[in-house]
Enzyme design. Structure first.
Site, PDB file in Angstrom:
ATOM      1  N   PRO A 228     -47.589  19.549   2.904  1.00 16.50           N
ATOM      2  CG  PRO A 228     -48.060  20.467   5.003  1.00 16.50           C
ATOM      3  CD  PRO A 228     -47.996  19.159   4.269  1.00 16.50           C
ATOM      4  CG  ASP A 408     -44.332  17.510   6.170  1.00 14.30           C
ATOM      5  OD1 ASP A 408     -45.249  18.323   6.401  1.00 14.30           O
ATOM      6  OD2 ASP A 408     -44.504  16.272   6.183  1.00 14.30           O
ATOM      7  CG  HIS A 409     -45.542  24.688   7.339  1.00 18.86           C
ATOM      8  ND1 HIS A 409     -45.330  24.918   8.676  1.00 18.86           N
ATOM      9  CD2 HIS A 409     -45.553  25.919   6.751  1.00 18.86           C
ATOM     10  CE1 HIS A 409     -45.245  26.210   8.909  1.00 18.86           C
ATOM     11  NE2 HIS A 409     -45.365  26.841   7.754  1.00 18.86           N
ATOM     12  NE  ARG A 410     -47.702  16.583   6.861  1.00 14.58           N
ATOM     13  CZ  ARG A 410     -47.852  15.398   6.266  1.00 14.58           C
ATOM     14  NH1 ARG A 410     -49.047  14.795   6.308  1.00 14.58           N
ATOM     15  NH2 ARG A 410     -46.850  14.821   5.646  1.00 14.58           N
ATOM     16  CB  VAL A 411     -42.258  17.680  10.518  1.00 11.11           C
ATOM     17  CG1 VAL A 411     -41.110  17.257  11.437  1.00 11.11           C
ATOM     18  CG2 VAL A 411     -43.168  16.497  10.218  1.00 11.11           C
TER      19      VAL A 411
END
Length: 436
Positions: A228, A408-411
């Site tokens: 993402p 990376d929006h997860r990180v």
């Protein structure tokens, strides 16, 4: 003694032999170069590890073989399989003996483990003596090690998302928990045949994809489909940095021909600044590992290098600890060997972030695609003289540069990415602070 196609990185599935330095019947000493291979990323010479006679060449120059496949046989004397064709580097045409065929997997378990795996990427051996893809009856392509781990853990491979070449399931996918409902296939648009038919009446040239271009295409699609992305842009003032660069280069020692010992580039400052910024915002110095985040102590910064037919991203390790001159020398060496495709896998794998600089082409700004498993990439535009308002409200012209951070929006959340970019801006605009 079998000579195998070596493994040159976890994501490398096959190699192309471009040249044989020895012919069948030649004596071989440890350290002698046997053949040269080319993968989707590198080209390198493969030396012998034992003494003997090159009894048989099974994969000739110009042919491709998967990792772990037997490409030649080294013996005490020339074997009976040596033929005049093998003497010139062409593979012999002898059929595979029945005794050499792999034993069938036990019927009681579809993913039963092999007791002595022949190679980490392939299992089925063909009549030409090479190994083909390990494809289960269900159509799933996987490695022997991944099948063994799945059998031990009781994991259904049909529910595992493969991250290897062309979607192949590798051991890491089973170990890291890439298990779950697979996303339905997205519409693929035009097929190759449809595109060819559409332009059938227009003069054109068909250019087959090589291994590098196939890998780049697969990884970019994987990145945009699974990561993402979000983007943050910022303008930075290069005035102080350009002055410092001019002073540092002017002070470089010179040889008798007046050639400077080093020449620091703006990109060297950018590498150093991003590395130090990651130390100041350590939560952003991380990657996504499916069920966890890996956060690193040191800043390993990749730098995209354009090469013929694609690009490579060599990594400057521990960049925050290195001087500008050390970064400059290392980057010149890595970039030169990248263009010659002479990098070792450990020199372009890993890293938590990367830099893509298109400023030399006059590009003002752009957004780069993250190179998995990294969690960010900094896109750097050209330095330009722009009219800006100074602290007193007057309009002045300054050297400005636009940078865009892909995250990376997860990180990396929005605020965290903004903090990283702000730390980078502060270091670029006050370059002396990155040297202390």
């Amino acid at each position: 003694m079998d000579i195998l196609m070596p493994q040159l990185g976890e994501t490398v599935a096959e190699g192309k032999i471009t040249k044989w330095f020895k012919s069948a019947g030649d004596a071989v000493k440890p350290g002698d170069n046997l053949f040269e291979i080319e993968t989707d990323k590198v080209s390198m010479e493969v030396p012998a590890t034992a003494a003997g006679t090159l009894a048989e060449i099974r994969v000739g120059a110009g042919e491709v073989a998967p990792v772990g496949a037997v490409v030649a046989v080294l013996g005490d004397k020339v074997g009976a399989t040596t033929t005049p064709q093998a003497k010139t580097g062409a593979p012999p045409k002898t059929p595979l003996a029945p005794a050499q065929a792999p034993a069938p997997a036990p019927a009681q378990h579809p993913v039963a483990a092999r007791t002595a795996p022949l190679d980490p990427f392939n299992e089925v051996r063909t009549a030409t003596g090479n190994y083909g893809p390990a494809r289960l009856a269900s159509g799933i392509v996987t490695t022997p090690l991944a099948r063994r781990l799945a059998a031990e853990k009781g994991i259904d491979l049909s529910k595992v998302n493969g991250s290897g070449p062309r979607g192949r399931i590798i051991a890491r996918d089973v170990e890291s928990g890439r298990v779950g409902a697979k996303a339905s296939a997205a519409p693929s648009g035009f097929s190759g045949a449809q595109v060819i038919a559409l332009y059938a009446d227009r003069p054109h040239e068909e250019i087959p994809l090589d291994g590098m271009r196939r890998t780049i295409a697969a990884r970019l699609v994987q990145s945009k489909q699974t990561i993402p992305h979000f983007y943050l842009s910022m303008d930075v003032d290069l005035g102080a940095l350009l002055t410092a660069r001019e002073q540092i280069n002017a002070a470089a020692p010179k040889d008798k021909d007046r050639n400077p010992a080093f020449k620091i580039s703006v990109n060297d400052f950018i590498i150093k600044a991003l590395a130090v910024a990651l130390q100041r915002v350590p939560a952003a110095n991380a990657v996504w590992a499916e069920d966890r985040v890996l956060r690193f102590q040191h800043s390993d910064v990749g730098v995209a290098v354009a090469i013929d037919g694609g690009l490579l991203t060599p990594v400057i390790r521990d960049a925050e600890m290195k001087s500008l001159t050390a970064i400059s020398a290392e980057m010149k060496d890595l970039a030169g060997r990248a263009r010659e495709r002479k990098l070792r896998p450990q020199e372009y794998q890993g890293g938590s972030t990367a830099i893509s600089n298109l400023g030399m082409y006059g590009i003002r700004e752009f957004s780069a695609i993250i190179n998995p498993p990294q969690a960010s990439i900094l896109a750097v535009g050209a330095a330009q003289r722009r009219a800006v308002e100074d602290e007193n409200g007057a309009v002045v012209f300054r050297s400005m540069m636009t940078v865009t951070l892909s995250c990376d929006h997860r990180v990396i959340d929005g605020a965290l990415g903004a903090q990283l970019l702000d730390a980078f801006k502060s270091l670029i605009e006050r370059p002396l602070t990155m040297l202390v």
